[in-house]
Design an enzyme around this catalytic site. Structure first.
Site, PDB file in Angstrom:
ATOM      1  N   ARG A 167      48.196  91.172  13.082  1.00 39.55           N
ATOM      2  CA  ARG A 167      49.050  91.899  12.141  1.00 39.55           C
ATOM      3  C   ARG A 167      48.679  93.372  12.203  1.00 39.55           C
ATOM      4  O   ARG A 167      47.635  93.744  12.737  1.00 39.55           O
ATOM      5  CB  ARG A 167      48.847  91.354  10.730  1.00 39.55           C
ATOM      6  CG  ARG A 167      49.298  89.915  10.549  1.00 39.55           C
ATOM      7  CD  ARG A 167      48.822  89.346   9.223  1.00 39.55           C
ATOM      8  NE  ARG A 167      49.339  90.110   8.086  1.00 39.55           N
ATOM      9  CZ  ARG A 167      48.851  90.053   6.859  1.00 39.55           C
ATOM     10  NH1 ARG A 167      47.776  89.312   6.604  1.00 39.55           N
ATOM     11  NH2 ARG A 167      49.391  90.745   5.882  1.00 39.55           N
ATOM     12  N   LYS A 217      42.097  81.967   6.044  1.00 42.79           N
ATOM     13  CA  LYS A 217      42.809  81.472   4.859  1.00 42.79           C
ATOM     14  C   LYS A 217      44.329  81.598   5.000  1.00 42.79           C
ATOM     15  O   LYS A 217      45.065  80.992   4.231  1.00 42.79           O
ATOM     16  CB  LYS A 217      42.325  82.181   3.602  1.00 42.79           C
ATOM     17  CG  LYS A 217      42.592  83.658   3.512  1.00 42.79           C
ATOM     18  CD  LYS A 217      41.898  84.254   2.278  1.00 42.79           C
ATOM     19  CE  LYS A 217      42.099  85.749   2.160  1.00 42.79           C
ATOM     20  NZ  LYS A 217      43.463  86.131   1.830  1.00 42.79           N
ATOM     21  N   ASP A 218      44.811  82.371   5.985  1.00 44.23           N
ATOM     22  CA  ASP A 218      46.254  82.478   6.220  1.00 44.23           C
ATOM     23  C   ASP A 218      46.777  81.375   7.131  1.00 44.23           C
ATOM     24  O   ASP A 218      47.994  81.222   7.277  1.00 44.23           O
ATOM     25  CB  ASP A 218      46.590  83.832   6.875  1.00 44.23           C
ATOM     26  CG  ASP A 218      46.369  85.007   5.941  1.00 44.23           C
ATOM     27  OD1 ASP A 218      46.390  84.802   4.710  1.00 44.23           O
ATOM     28  OD2 ASP A 218      46.183  86.130   6.445  1.00 44.23           O
ATOM     29  N   THR A 256      46.769  89.936  -9.137  1.00 44.78           N
ATOM     30  CA  THR A 256      46.355  89.085  -8.024  1.00 44.78           C
ATOM     31  C   THR A 256      47.591  88.569  -7.315  1.00 44.78           C
ATOM     32  O   THR A 256      48.639  88.370  -7.938  1.00 44.78           O
ATOM     33  CB  THR A 256      45.496  87.900  -8.481  1.00 44.78           C
ATOM     34  OG1 THR A 256      45.215  87.055  -7.349  1.00 44.78           O
ATOM     35  CG2 THR A 256      46.205  87.067  -9.540  1.00 44.78           C
ATOM     36  N   ARG A 263      45.934  80.462  -6.680  1.00 47.76           N
ATOM     37  CA  ARG A 263      44.603  79.863  -6.819  1.00 47.76           C
ATOM     38  C   ARG A 263      43.732  80.707  -7.747  1.00 47.76           C
ATOM     39  O   ARG A 263      43.093  80.180  -8.663  1.00 47.76           O
ATOM     40  CB  ARG A 263      43.940  79.754  -5.436  1.00 47.76           C
ATOM     41  CG  ARG A 263      42.471  79.337  -5.483  1.00 47.76           C
ATOM     42  CD  ARG A 263      41.793  79.568  -4.144  1.00 47.76           C
ATOM     43  NE  ARG A 263      41.826  80.965  -3.737  1.00 47.76           N
ATOM     44  CZ  ARG A 263      40.990  81.910  -4.155  1.00 47.76           C
ATOM     45  NH1 ARG A 263      40.033  81.597  -5.014  1.00 47.76           N
ATOM     46  NH2 ARG A 263      41.100  83.147  -3.728  1.00 47.76           N
ATOM     47  N   ARG A 264      43.711  82.015  -7.503  1.00 52.04           N
ATOM     48  CA  ARG A 264      42.913  82.887  -8.375  1.00 52.04           C
ATOM     49  C   ARG A 264      43.454  82.871  -9.804  1.00 52.04           C
ATOM     50  O   ARG A 264      42.700  82.751 -10.769  1.00 52.04           O
ATOM     51  CB  ARG A 264      42.931  84.323  -7.834  1.00 52.04           C
ATOM     52  CG  ARG A 264      42.153  84.501  -6.551  1.00 52.04           C
ATOM     53  CD  ARG A 264      42.179  85.948  -6.081  1.00 52.04           C
ATOM     54  NE  ARG A 264      41.509  86.075  -4.790  1.00 52.04           N
ATOM     55  CZ  ARG A 264      42.028  86.663  -3.725  1.00 52.04           C
ATOM     56  NH1 ARG A 264      43.235  87.202  -3.782  1.00 52.04           N
ATOM     57  NH2 ARG A 264      41.344  86.724  -2.590  1.00 52.04           N
ATOM     58  N   ARG A 271      51.316  92.504  -4.807  1.00 56.65           N
ATOM     59  CA  ARG A 271      51.391  92.314  -3.361  1.00 56.65           C
ATOM     60  C   ARG A 271      51.089  93.623  -2.646  1.00 56.65           C
ATOM     61  O   ARG A 271      51.008  94.685  -3.233  1.00 56.65           O
ATOM     62  CB  ARG A 271      52.804  91.848  -2.957  1.00 56.65           C
ATOM     63  CG  ARG A 271      53.182  90.435  -3.374  1.00 56.65           C
ATOM     64  CD  ARG A 271      52.510  89.360  -2.551  1.00 56.65           C
ATOM     65  NE  ARG A 271      52.551  89.619  -1.130  1.00 56.65           N
ATOM     66  CZ  ARG A 271      53.581  89.379  -0.307  1.00 56.65           C
ATOM     67  NH1 ARG A 271      54.694  88.887  -0.816  1.00 56.65           N
ATOM     68  NH2 ARG A 271      53.516  89.619   0.979  1.00 56.65           N
ATOM     69  N   GLY A 272      50.971  93.508  -1.309  1.00 52.66           N
ATOM     70  CA  GLY A 272      50.720  94.684  -0.488  1.00 52.66           C
ATOM     71  C   GLY A 272      49.352  94.621   0.156  1.00 52.66           C
ATOM     72  O   GLY A 272      48.536  93.739  -0.121  1.00 52.66           O
ATOM     73  N   ARG A 322      47.048  97.610  -3.164  1.00 54.35           N
ATOM     74  CA  ARG A 322      46.717  96.904  -4.403  1.00 54.35           C
ATOM     75  C   ARG A 322      45.669  97.666  -5.221  1.00 54.35           C
ATOM     76  O   ARG A 322      45.721  97.679  -6.442  1.00 54.35           O
ATOM     77  CB  ARG A 322      46.242  95.480  -4.085  1.00 54.35           C
ATOM     78  CG  ARG A 322      47.407  94.553  -3.743  1.00 54.35           C
ATOM     79  CD  ARG A 322      46.936  93.152  -3.485  1.00 54.35           C
ATOM     80  NE  ARG A 322      46.788  92.887  -2.062  1.00 54.35           N
ATOM     81  CZ  ARG A 322      46.246  91.790  -1.561  1.00 54.35           C
ATOM     82  NH1 ARG A 322      45.786  90.858  -2.381  1.00 54.35           N
ATOM     83  NH2 ARG A 322      46.152  91.597  -0.271  1.00 54.35           N
ATOM     84  N   CYS A 353      50.589  78.011  -0.094  1.00 55.42           N
ATOM     85  CA  CYS A 353      50.407  79.072  -1.090  1.00 55.42           C
ATOM     86  C   CYS A 353      51.235  78.831  -2.354  1.00 55.42           C
ATOM     87  O   CYS A 353      51.158  79.603  -3.299  1.00 55.42           O
ATOM     88  CB  CYS A 353      50.738  80.437  -0.483  1.00 55.42           C
ATOM     89  SG  CYS A 353      52.392  80.553   0.214  1.00 55.42           S
TER      90      CYS A 353
END
Length: 321
Positions: A16, A92-93, A136, A140-141, A158-159, A164, A251
Site C-alpha cells: 500500500r 491483521k489486514d 478508533t 474490536r477496540r 478513519r485515515g 488520525r 472487520c
C-alpha cells in the site's frame, strides 16, 4: 556467488502507499538486503505502490464497507498476475483464507502487539475523564473499551495514522487509539500517552506482525523469505489466525486473539498461551477465553469452540459472521 550487477535479479515488492506501509516495507527490504549480503544471494528490490479498496473508501467505517481483504485484494491480484513478486502486509489486514496459488512466505519477528492511546495532556485509559470522546477505526477496540469504560463516547475515525493523530486536535477528540506497532515503526513512540492493558483490550489477530506474501510456486522467493521467518511469531500467529478462521471473523465483528510462547522443557514443542474474545459492538457483551496448548491450530480451534459454547454463535449470527 560472483554475479555481476547485470546478472542480479530484481524482486518487485508490492505495498500500500500509506506512509506506514511504505516504512514497514522499506524495513523488510533492508532486512532482506542484509540476508542477501550474508548468504551471497543475487537480488535487488524495487517497491511497487498499489491502491486498495480500503485506501479509496475513507468516509465509511470499516465495518460498513464489508467484505474481507479490504487492504490486500488488489495487491494479491498483482501477485497472481506476476506484476509483483512478493507483498508486505500488516498481518491483521490479511483474511484467514489466501487465494489459491498464494502463501505467507514469512512472518518476521513481531513488534509490540498492544493498542496505544494518544491523548490530550498525556491522559491514560484510566484517567480519561467521564464521557471522553475517543476515536478508533476498530469495532474490536470499541467493544472492549466500552465494556471496560461504558461512559466513554467511541466514534469512528478513519485515515492514515498521521491523519488520525491530527484529528485529535481538529475534531475535538480527547484520545485516539491506534496500534502501538505502527507508531513504533514510524518512529512516533514519543506520541504515545499510554498503552491499553492487554487484559482490557485483547489485540487484533496478528497485530504487531507482518505477513510477507508470495506465489506458492516461486521457489526462489520462498527460499529467500524462509530466511526472514521468525518461528515463534509464526506459531503464535498461526494459533490466532486459526481462531479467526474458525469463527469466520472479519472487520464487521469485534474479535481479537493474542498468543504468547514459553519455551517447552525437555525438547517438547513450545507452550502457547492464548486469549480470544468475541463481543458486541456496544461492549454490553464481551466473551473471553484463555487456554494453553502446544499445537497452535488445535489451540485456536478449542478457544473458538469454547466461545461458541459461551454464546459467540448468537453474536456472530446477528453481525453476519
Amino acid at each position: 556467488m560472483n554475479e555481476t550487477k547485470a546478472e542480479r535479479k530484481t524482486i518487485i515488492v508490492g505495498t500500500r502507499q500509506s506512509a506506514l506501509a511504505l516504512t514497514q516495507t522499506g524495513q523488510v527490504i533492508d532486512q532482506l538486503r542484509g540476508l542477501c549480503e550474508k548468504h551471497g544471494l543475487p537480488y535487488e528490490f524495487e517497491i511497487r505502490k498499489i491502491i486498495t479498496k480500503g485506501d479509496r473508501i475513507l468516509d465509511v467505517t470499516l465495518s460498513k464497507v464489508g467484505g474481507k481483504g479490504l487492504f490486500v485484494k488488489e495487491i494479491e491480484e498483482a501477485l497472481l498476475s506476476g506484476e509483483i513478486d512478493l507483498a508486505v502486509h500488516s498481518m491483521k489486514d490479511m483474511p484467514y483464507e489466501l487465494p489459491e496459488g498464494l502463501m505467507n512466505g514469512a512472518i518476521p519477528r513481531r513488534v509490540d502487539p498492544r493498542d496505544a492511546i494518544i491523548a490530550r495532556d498525556g491522559l491514560t485509559f484510566e484517567t480519561l475523564p467521564q464521557g471522553a470522546k475517543v476515536g478508533t477505526s476498530s469495532l474490536r477496540r470499541a467493544s472492549q473499551l466500552k465494556n471496560a469504560r461504558p461512559d466513554l463516547v467511541l466514534e469512528s475515525i478513519r485515515g492514515n495514522i498521521d491523519t488520525r493523530i491530527r484529528k485529535l486536535e481538529t475534531e475535538g477528540f480527547d484520545a485516539v487509539v491506534l496500534a502501538a506497532a505502527g507508531l513504533k515503526r514510524m518512529g512516533w513512540e514519543d506520541k504515545i500517552s499510554s498503552y491499553v492493558p492487554e487484559d482490557v483490550s485483547v489485540p487484533a489477530v496478528g497485530q504487531g506482525a507482518l505477513g510477507i506474501e508470495c506465489r506458492a510456486n516461486d521457489e526462489a522467493v520462498r527460499e529467500l523469505l524462509a530466511l526472514l521467518n521468525d518461528r515463534e511469531t509464526e506459531l503464535a500467529v498461526q494459533a490466532e489466525r486459526t481462531f479467526l478462521g474458525a469463527l469466520n471473523g472479519g472487520c464487521q465483528i469485534p474479535i481479537g486473539a493474542y498468543a504468547t510462547l514459553a519455551e517447552g522443557a525437555g525438547g517438547e514443542a513450545p507452550l502457547l498461551t492464548m486469549t480470544g474474545i468475541v463481543g458486541t459492538p456496544d461492549g454490553s457483551v464481551l466473551l473471553k477465553e484463555i487456554r494453553q496448548g502446544r499445537d497452535p491450530e488445535q489451540l485456536g480451534l478449542e478457544i473458538a469452540e469454547a466461545l461458541r459454547t459461551k454464546g459467540a454463535d448468537r453474536i456472530l449470527a446477528e453481525l453476519g459472521g
